[in-house]
Write an enzyme that holds these catalytic residues in place. Structure first.
Site, PDB file in Angstrom:
ATOM      1  N   PRO A 175      42.687  35.704  26.619  1.00  0.00           N
ATOM      2  CA  PRO A 175      42.685  36.459  27.880  1.00  0.00           C
ATOM      3  C   PRO A 175      44.044  37.053  28.267  1.00  0.00           C
ATOM      4  O   PRO A 175      44.655  36.657  29.251  1.00  0.00           O
ATOM      5  CB  PRO A 175      42.208  35.419  28.889  1.00  0.00           C
ATOM      6  CG  PRO A 175      42.710  34.127  28.337  1.00  0.00           C
ATOM      7  CD  PRO A 175      42.612  34.266  26.841  1.00  0.00           C
ATOM      8  N   CYS A 176      44.491  38.036  27.502  1.00  0.00           N
ATOM      9  CA  CYS A 176      45.792  38.660  27.783  1.00  0.00           C
ATOM     10  C   CYS A 176      45.796  39.366  29.137  1.00  0.00           C
ATOM     11  O   CYS A 176      46.860  39.568  29.718  1.00  0.00           O
ATOM     12  CB  CYS A 176      46.185  39.611  26.660  1.00  0.00           C
ATOM     13  SG  CYS A 176      44.942  40.835  26.243  1.00  0.00           S
ATOM     14  N   HIS A 177      44.621  39.694  29.664  1.00  0.00           N
ATOM     15  CA  HIS A 177      44.565  40.337  30.989  1.00  0.00           C
ATOM     16  C   HIS A 177      45.026  39.385  32.093  1.00  0.00           C
ATOM     17  O   HIS A 177      45.374  39.830  33.179  1.00  0.00           O
ATOM     18  CB  HIS A 177      43.150  40.859  31.277  1.00  0.00           C
ATOM     19  CG  HIS A 177      42.109  39.789  31.339  1.00  0.00           C
ATOM     20  ND1 HIS A 177      41.603  39.180  30.204  1.00  0.00           N
ATOM     21  CD2 HIS A 177      41.486  39.204  32.390  1.00  0.00           C
ATOM     22  CE1 HIS A 177      40.703  38.274  30.569  1.00  0.00           C
ATOM     23  NE2 HIS A 177      40.620  38.265  31.884  1.00  0.00           N
TER      24      HIS A 177
END
Length: 183
Positions: free
Chosen positions: A137-139
């Protein structure tokens, strides 16, 4: 051999690629199936359409739930990150521990990995090269001060903001460089 599948979510068309060891690529939503396929194949030009494994079907179902706004946990999905440098794999493992509705910063991830604040830029590079966004989940990784930071997926920072809002996280829009006084 890599196989892939293009599928539709309420957020748009996504793509997923896998091999015998796990999921290797994820394409965040685009407006149409052809665009998702084109973007996925740009990174895996020899991949072929394939019959999804149970692991891939679970990842697809999870992605559909996610874009419907349901709290979703991708941490058990089996990935194949072979070919990624060791530091990037450490960053990805740390990012996978950031749960739905939570955020962290590039600097905080660097510190968690025992690296100094100067490594925040390296963490940012790892996020920019994330082969499986959403599943890793780089967001949820923000710039210092809770600023949205960059996002290399289609839609850029707007897509990142929309994904965080799906999770109930409000991120302030970027502030203008100079503010006027109200008198």
């Amino acid at each position: 051999m890599h196989h892939y599948l293009i599928f539709e979510t309420v957020g748009g068309f996504c793509g997923i690629a896998w091999n015998d060891n796990g999921i290797t690529r994820f394409q965040l939503p685009t407006k149409d199936a052809a665009a998702a396929e084109r973007m996925l194949l740009r990174r895996l030009p020899n991949a072929e359409p394939g019959t999804p494994t149970p692991d891939v079907l679970e990842a697809v179902a999870a992605a559909k739930r996610y874009f419907e706004g349901q709290e979703t946990d991708f941490s058990d999905i089996r990935l194949d990150l072979a070919g990624q440098e060791a530091f990037f794999r450490q960053v990805y493992a740390a990012a996978r521990r950031v749960r739905w509705g939570q955020t962290t910063t590039y600097g905080a991830l660097a510190k968690e990995l025992g690296a100094g604040p100067e490594a925040a830029r390296d963490v940012g590079q790892a996020m920019a090269k994330n082969p499986v966004p959403l599943i890793i989940p780089c967001h949820r990784v923000l710039a210092a001060g809770g600023k949205i930071g960059g996002f290399s997926a289609p839609g850029g920072a707007t897509a990142k903001t929309r994904m965080l809002e799906l999770e109930g996280v409000h991120v302030d829009p970027p502030q203008p460089a100079q503010q006027t006084f109200g008198f």
